[in-house]
Scaffold this motif. Structure first.
Motif, mmCIF file in Angstrom:
data_model
loop_
_atom_site.group_PDB
_atom_site.id
_atom_site.type_symbol
_atom_site.label_atom_id
_atom_site.label_comp_id
_atom_site.label_asym_id
_atom_site.label_seq_id
_atom_site.Cartn_x
_atom_site.Cartn_y
_atom_site.Cartn_z
ATOM 1 N N VAL A 1 0.849 -1.182 0.000
ATOM 2 C CA VAL A 1 0.000 0.000 0.000
ATOM 3 C C VAL A 1 0.887 1.235 0.000
ATOM 4 N N GLN A 2 0.403 2.309 -0.581
ATOM 5 C CA GLN A 2 1.155 3.557 -0.570
ATOM 6 C C GLN A 2 1.011 4.250 0.777
ATOM 7 N N ALA A 3 1.970 5.054 1.096
ATOM 8 C CA ALA A 3 1.911 5.838 2.320
ATOM 9 C C ALA A 3 0.626 6.654 2.341
ATOM 10 N N GLY A 4 -0.007 6.661 3.497
ATOM 11 C CA GLY A 4 -1.279 7.344 3.644
ATOM 12 C C GLY A 4 -2.480 6.450 3.420
ATOM 13 N N GLY A 5 -2.235 5.258 2.914
ATOM 14 C CA GLY A 5 -3.310 4.322 2.641
ATOM 15 C C GLY A 5 -3.743 3.546 3.866
ATOM 16 N N SER A 6 -4.667 2.607 3.636
ATOM 17 C CA SER A 6 -5.243 1.822 4.721
ATOM 18 C C SER A 6 -5.226 0.336 4.387
ATOM 19 N N LEU A 7 -5.195 -0.458 5.429
ATOM 20 C CA LEU A 7 -5.348 -1.908 5.317
ATOM 21 C C LEU A 7 -6.110 -2.396 6.523
ATOM 22 N N ARG A 8 -6.831 -3.488 6.341
ATOM 23 C CA ARG A 8 -7.452 -4.157 7.475
ATOM 24 C C ARG A 8 -6.945 -5.587 7.520
ATOM 25 N N LEU A 9 -6.293 -5.898 8.607
ATOM 26 C CA LEU A 9 -5.819 -7.250 8.837
ATOM 27 C C LEU A 9 -6.879 -8.041 9.591
ATOM 28 N N SER A 10 -6.949 -9.324 9.280
ATOM 29 C CA SER A 10 -7.874 -10.218 9.965
ATOM 30 C C SER A 10 -7.100 -11.365 10.592
ATOM 31 N N SER B 1 3.379 4.390 18.838
ATOM 32 C CA SER B 1 3.728 4.604 17.433
ATOM 33 C C SER B 1 2.541 4.467 16.483
ATOM 34 N N VAL B 2 1.473 3.821 16.940
ATOM 35 C CA VAL B 2 0.308 3.612 16.065
ATOM 36 C C VAL B 2 -0.959 4.246 16.622
ATOM 37 N N LYS B 3 -0.900 4.790 17.821
ATOM 38 C CA LYS B 3 -2.087 5.338 18.458
ATOM 39 C C LYS B 3 -2.701 6.428 17.588
ATOM 40 N N GLY B 4 -4.004 6.333 17.398
ATOM 41 C CA GLY B 4 -4.717 7.296 16.569
ATOM 42 C C GLY B 4 -4.815 6.892 15.111
ATOM 43 N N ARG B 5 -4.030 5.899 14.720
ATOM 44 C CA ARG B 5 -4.046 5.439 13.317
ATOM 45 C C ARG B 5 -4.551 4.011 13.184
ATOM 46 N N VAL B 6 -4.566 3.307 14.284
ATOM 47 C CA VAL B 6 -4.874 1.881 14.268
ATOM 48 C C VAL B 6 -6.017 1.581 15.228
ATOM 49 N N THR B 7 -6.884 0.662 14.836
ATOM 50 C CA THR B 7 -7.976 0.229 15.700
ATOM 51 C C THR B 7 -8.036 -1.292 15.720
ATOM 52 N N ILE B 8 -8.006 -1.858 16.912
ATOM 53 C CA ILE B 8 -8.166 -3.293 17.065
ATOM 54 C C ILE B 8 -9.600 -3.584 17.468
#
Length: 120
Positions: free
Chosen positions: A11-20, A62-69
């Motif tokens: 993915v390009q910088a600024g993009g999103s992914l959802r891991l399962s 390092s991921v707070k605010g950008r990542v949601t579990i």
């Protein structure tokens, strides 16, 4: 319990992914879930966790605010939604089942990992 992580990719910088993280075997709901990552040449580091009792969540700075579990006990699946991705997020991401801990030693079961590559 067996864990299968998926959803990684390029993915390009600024993009999103959802891991399962799909779980099979013993009851998924009895475990807290965590996500960790390991970049080449670096130690495995904590990303996020979600507690089994009350879904209380914890994140690395390092991921707070950008990542949601999150988790869906009916589907035996945990998720990691990652937004505003940065090149430094590039790593193999692992899901784990165990206690609600930021240490890998708090987890009993591990998935095989899924590679996330963020291009600049």
């Amino acid at each position: 319990v067996q864990l299968q992580a998926s959803g990684g990719g390029l993915v390009q910088a600024g993009g999103s992914l959802r891991l399962s993280c799909a779980a099979s075997g013993r009851s998924f709901s009895t475990y807290s879930m965590g996500w960790f990552r390991q970049a080449p040449g670096k130690e495995r580091e904590f990303v996020a966790s979600i507690r089994r009792i009350d879904n209380w969540t914890s994140y690395a700075d390092s991921v707070k605010g950008r990542v949601t579990i999150s988790r869906d006990n009916a589907k035996n699946t945990a998720y990691l939604q990652m937004n505003s991705l940065k090149p430094e997020d590039t790593a193999v991401y692992y899901c784990a089942a165990g206690s609600s801990s930021s240490s890998p030693r708090g987890y009993y079961y591990w998935g095989q990992g899924t590679l996330v590559t963020v291009s600049s």
